[in-house]
Design an enzyme around this catalytic site. Structure first.
Site, mmCIF file in Angstrom:
data_model
loop_
_atom_site.group_PDB
_atom_site.id
_atom_site.type_symbol
_atom_site.label_atom_id
_atom_site.label_comp_id
_atom_site.label_asym_id
_atom_site.label_seq_id
_atom_site.Cartn_x
_atom_site.Cartn_y
_atom_site.Cartn_z
ATOM 1 N N CYS A 431 -12.476 104.275 61.095
ATOM 2 C CA CYS A 431 -11.346 104.713 60.265
ATOM 3 C C CYS A 431 -10.704 103.501 59.597
ATOM 4 O O CYS A 431 -10.745 103.355 58.390
ATOM 5 C CB CYS A 431 -10.306 105.435 61.113
ATOM 6 S SG CYS A 431 -10.834 107.052 61.645
ATOM 7 N N GLU A 433 -10.494 100.182 61.615
ATOM 8 C CA GLU A 433 -10.497 99.162 62.641
ATOM 9 C C GLU A 433 -11.031 97.823 62.145
ATOM 10 O O GLU A 433 -12.128 97.746 61.613
ATOM 11 C CB GLU A 433 -11.331 99.638 63.843
ATOM 12 C CG GLU A 433 -10.848 100.930 64.451
ATOM 13 C CD GLU A 433 -11.373 102.194 63.741
ATOM 14 O OE1 GLU A 433 -10.857 102.514 62.643
ATOM 15 O OE2 GLU A 433 -12.274 102.826 64.260
#
Lengths: 787, 253
Positions: A431, A433
């Protein structure tokens, strides 16, 4: 788009997800066989991969230029019974799911009933892991205080660096041989383990080279049969590509892409890692091949575009592996989170935007596929025209690319102790990170439910949903004299549950290090070979374990509401607040209205509320950051939800911010849906009050109507908005470009909106494929009409 | 909101000497704080809530709000816009605020009806980087009918500002059957041409009925009912006319 690409894209979109029993059968066959006996675990894993790749059915699509599928056909999705075992009931659920189903043929049920289930029942990695967990962990887990990523999938989460563009698998095997020869059996107690691991890596490399060889043979045969001379030439070229890579370092653009794809297939066949493996900085890695091809005349821009398009289709053919149990039913998404990074800076810190960056953006716009997803890395050194081009694509409303702050990512990684060049080679994956691509194993371990902890605190350690005591006794909140007392109780419970989570993680990491090595993946992440240690056992140069906090907006509003009404204004007593929550506001509409509308909220640049966000952030950070993990790495935090804010909301009753029982929580660091009423600049100022640089990623979702992108002036303003957020160290922002009416209409007439893609939370999904709660929530997100 | 270059922070002054029929900021017409009722909706139920519109603030309070937006203004080449109502209605306060903005290094815009004294204009002229200036009608009689005041002073002030080489963005409401006839447009064009090069842009602001509900809320009569919103083709034609005369034009400004 060429007609070939159009056809391949169409096929990929129309292909139906189905469960393929192929892998389960072959892996089971291997573990039953003589070959598995008496081998070390890593060697078993490598031989299992070899057995699978040597016997799996090969797929060659009509007109394909990049070859290889994980299953026997596009979207035929394998299972991983050695990790998690589907019951017959699970298979039925997957078949019948209203959203993103996986067709299950009669044959699959039979094979599962007769071969797979009898062999694996009670001996999967999930069994190992769940039996190792103690009661406090199980209580918190079942109450929904946190989730566990490794419960059904192997640790994954890493992105490839530039290694494969310089080295073939034969080169890596040579390195391995050198390492084995250098092992010191006199002084190194781990020498034997290292030998086994290194041997496994070499075997795994061999397995994938043989797999490429099988494709070369297949292409050879196809070429001989092909009547169309053009396609025959193509097939011959493809054969030559597969004879060269992955054994050797690639020489051409085509070879580079095909090499990556073989590596990708090896990684996602070996285990079912969270999240999908990923080529990362594609515009950087491919640039030398692109330039060289153009110079030599062996490549044209059009050819490169077509090859990239074929490559894109490959990702879209691969949904993520299906889950079991409740997650099989409720999982809101089955995309596999590949995130192509574009732009950013070079290892030397210079502007990395190049010609290929723009070509790849063209491909993203043309292909309009869910996978691979894409993002732009924006450094202060990158030109505005790069952002403008991305905004043109964002405007079309399929949620890509998302926008990341390179300078923040580099600062985050350096703060964690990484070398600055390694940091600049990194980016974001999954997502949002942050990771050092090619050198880091950064495992997401699970979502953490801040708001559930508050609910437990308000009930003195008991989960009101089950009546079970799952937390500490921190006192009846009706007796609290000040808000500070409540905060102290909340902090104690936070620390308690985070300790449980970290303890659990450390046990799980040992189990995975011992029983779930990934020798093939380990080949590509430095310094696994040099350390003679597996990716899952701390072999990487950097090892990070993340806990992902969920519902920052909701927890802020809940704490703020308690402070405002119970302790400052004193217009609602703690006992009547608890009473209303218990009754789910039934009969208390007036007060609920005040809680929703007349109470300070996060996202409006109002310090009264925003200070609470910072306090929760600090509690979370202090409890987690810097603690050692059992892989020899370090625990860190990030703030992202994927879709867990829906699940986490479903296990929490009514809350003091006026949210009713079971409703979704806020996602990422975004304000509670609809609570931000002062426009996007206020949202940005509010969410910048937490220190993004001490996280490994935060997620901010902003929905804009398409008019927002209408002209050059609007584009410049949005660019300025992005630059402003990034000047305040914001990590990531994504734009959902749709109108609420459109979405409402899509709910009524889903058949008319089959292609409607929306940004959910760090990834995009088809609107029709989302659960209805998630659909409603996306509609609710404030639509900013002006700035 | 399009109220000058870049991302802008807009300060709305309450109180206006004009009462334009189409005003979409009726909350800016009266000078004092007003109590109105807003309706919040929750699960199909209406919750009427009393709200105060307008607040007496001093320079420091306003500046505290403005500086929060610094990063957005700086990154976008934006600034602060004073609008209303009529900001020149509180000219000393406006002067104070403009001075404070200049001390912070902010770009400033004043959005005015122009219905003010020359003396007032002179007070703030040097502190204002750009004027947003309304030209509503060239015919004095009709101007008076639609806005309650004569256009004489407004046009004189505009001519004066142009003669002082101030940058001016002209704001032209497009009101079907009220000011969009060829004659008025022709006269407007002619007048504006005499002011170049001060006119940096002409914004055609098509009338829209979006503010209707506000009139109910403020207990005011809405005189525009029955007036249609201008068609896209008509707007385009008008835009062409101004462009041919050499102006930079935006629809919806």
């Amino acid at each position: 788009m060429t007609s070939r690409v159009e056809k391949l894209r169409e096929q990929s979109l129309n292909a139906v997800n189905r469960i393929s029993p192929e892998r389960a059968v072959l892996i089971t066959e291997f573990y039953k066989s003589q070959d598995a006996r008496g081998r070390s675990v890593p060697v078993q894993r490598a031989l299992a991969l070899d057995h699978f790749l040597s016997h799996k059915k090969l797929w060659l699509g009509e007109g394909e230029m990049i070859v290889g599928e994980r299953g026997p056909a596009p979207k035929a999705t394998p299972t991983y019974p050695e990790i998690t075992l589907h019951s017959l009931k699970d298979l039925e659920i997957l078949d019948a799911r209203p959203k993103v189903s996986f067709k299950v043929e009669e044959e699959v049920y039979r094979v599962y009933r007769e071969e797979i289930i009898p062999f694996w029942r009670g001996r999967t990695n999930r069994d190992r892991l769940m039996t190792a967990m103690d009661k406090s962990w199980l209580n918190a887990y079942h109450a929904g205080v946190f989730t566990e990523f490794q419960e059904q999938r192997a640790p994954g989460h890493t992105v490839l660096g530039d290694k494969i563009y310089h080295k073939g698998l034969i080169d890596l095997q040579q390195e391995i041989r050198r390492q084995i020869r250098a092992l010191d059996y006199f002084h190194d107690p781990e020498a034997l383990d290292k030998r086994e691991e290194l041997t496994a890596m070499s075997l795994a490399a061999g397995a994938v080279m043989r797999f490429a060889g099988r494709y070369a043979d297949l292409l050879h045969g196809e070429a001989a049969r092909e009547k169309d001379p053009l396609r025959r030439r193509e097939l011959e070229e493809m054969e030559a590509v597969c004879r060269w890579v992955p054994a050797h370092a690639p020489r051409t653009f085509h070879e580079a892409l095909q090499y990556y794809w073989f590596v990708h297939l090896g990684v996602v066949s070996e285990l079912n890692p969270w999240d999908s493996f990923n080529p990362g900085r594609l515009d950087q890695h491919l640039l030398p091949f692109y330039r060289k091809g153009l110079e030599e005349g062996s490549l044209t821009e059009e050819k490169a575009r077509e090859l990239l398009s074929c490559f894109w289709v490959k990702f879209n053919n691969h949904p993520s592996p299906p889950k079991i149990g409740v997650t099989a039913q409720e999982s809101n998404t089955y995309t596999d989170f590949t995130l192509i990074n574009l732009g950013g800076v070079t290892p030397g810190g210079e502007d990395a935007v190049n010609k290929l960056t723009f070509l790849i953006l063209d491909v993203i716009e043309e292909m309009r596929l869910l996978q691979p997803s894409s993002m732009i890395q924006v450094s202060r050194k990158n030109p505005d025209r790069f952002i403008h081009r991305a905004l043109d694509i964002i405007k079309t409303g399929f949620g890509q690319p998302s926008v990341f702050n390179t300078d923040a990512i580099v600062a985050e990684l350096v703060r964690q102790g990484k070398d600055i060049e390694d940091a600049r080679r990194g980016g974001a994956s999954g997502c949002v990170e942050s990771g050092a691509f090619g050198t880091e194993a950064y495992i997401l371990t699970g979502y953490f439910n801040f708001n559930k902890v508050l609910e437990v605190t308000l009930h003195d350690g008991t989960d009101p949903r089950s009546g079970k005591k799952i937390g500490l006794t921190t006192g009846d909140p009706r007796g609290f004299k000040s808000f500070e007392e409540l905060m102290q109780a909340f902090e104690k419970q936070m620390n308690y549950f985070l300790d449980i989570k970290i303890r659990g993680n450390n046990i799980i990491e040992r189990i995975n290090a011992r029983y779930l090595p990934a020798p093939f993946l380990s080949l590509f992440i430095d310094d696994c070979i040099a350390n003679g240690r597996d990716y899952n056992a701390g072999g990487a140069r950097y090892n990070t374990s993340y806990i992902q906090g969920v519902g920052l907006g909701s927890i802020t509003d809940n704490l703020t509401s308690l402070k405002y009404h119970v302790f400052d204004k004193k217009d609602i007593s703690m006992s009547s607040m608890l009473n209303m929550l218990e009754k789910n506001f039934d009969g208390y509409d007036e007060i609920r209205h005040d809680l929703v509308y007349m109470t300070p909220k996060f996202g409006n640049d109002d310090d009264y509320a925003d200070v609470k966000a910072r306090e929760v952030f600090e509690i979370f950070f202090e409890a987690v950051d810097g603690r050692p993990s059992s892989r020899g790495g370090t625990f860190r935090i990030n703030l992202l939800p994927t879709t867990s804010h829906v699940y986490f909301g479903s296990v929490i009753g009514a809350m003091p911010d006026g949210r009713k029982a079971g409703e979704p929580l806020s996602e990422g660091i975004s304000p509670v849906q609809g609570a931000d009423r002062q426009g996007p600049t206020s949202v940005i100022r509010s969410v910048s009050k937490i220190d993004h640089l001490r996280t490994g990623g935060t997620l901010l979702n902003q929905k804009f109507s398409p008019e927002f992108f209408s002209d050059q002036d609007a584009k410049q303003k949005l660019t300025a908005l992005i630059r402003s957020y990034f000047r305040l160290d914001g990590h990531h922002i994504q734009f959902n470009v749709v109108r609420a009416e459109t979405l409402r209409d899509a709910q009524k007439h889903p058949e008319r909106y089959r292609d409607l893609i929306v940004r959910v939370a760090g990834y995009s999904d088809y609107f029709n494929d989302l659960g209805v709660e998630l659909q409603n929530e996306i509609i609710k997100r404030t639509e900013h009409e002006g700035m | 909101m399009h109220d000058g270059p870049g991302i802008r922070t807009t300060v709305f002054f309450k109180g206006c000497p004009l009462q334009c029929w189409w005003c979409h900021n009726p909350e800016g017409i009266r000078k004092d704080e007003e109590e109105v009722v807003s309706v919040h909706k929750m699960e199909g139920r209406d919750f009427p809530v009393k709200e105060t519109v307008g607040r007496w603030m001093d320079t420091e309070e306003v500046m505290n709000e403005i500086v929060r937006e610094r990063v957005f203004m700086e990154e976008s080449g934006g600034g602060v816009t004073f609008s209303g109502g009529e900001p020149l209605g509180q000219v000393d306060f406006l002067e104070d605020l403009l001075l404070a903005c200049k001390r912070e290094g902010f770009h400033t815009a004043v959005d005015t009806t122009g219905y003010t004294s020359r003396k007032n204009l002179m007070k703030i002229m040097a502190l204002t980087d750009i004027f947003l200036y309304d030209v509503k009608h060239m015919d004095d009689r009709r101007h008076l009918a639609y806005t309650g005041v004569s256009n004489g002073r407004i046009l004189e002030n505009l001519t004066f500002l142009a003669s002082q080489n101030k940058k001016i963005m002209i704001r032209l409401p497009v009101l079907p059957a009220m000011n969009d006839d060829d004659e008025n447009i022709g006269r407007t064009l002619h007048f504006l041409k005499s002011l170049t090069p001060a006119i940096v842009e002409v914004d055609l602001l098509p009338y829209h009925a979006m503010a209707t509900h506000k009139y109910e809320k403020f207990g005011m009569d809405y005189k525009m009912s029955g007036i249609p919103e201008p068609g896209a083709d008509d707007l385009e034609r008008m835009k062409k006319k101004f462009e041919r005369a050499g102006f930079q034009v935006k629809i919806g400004g």
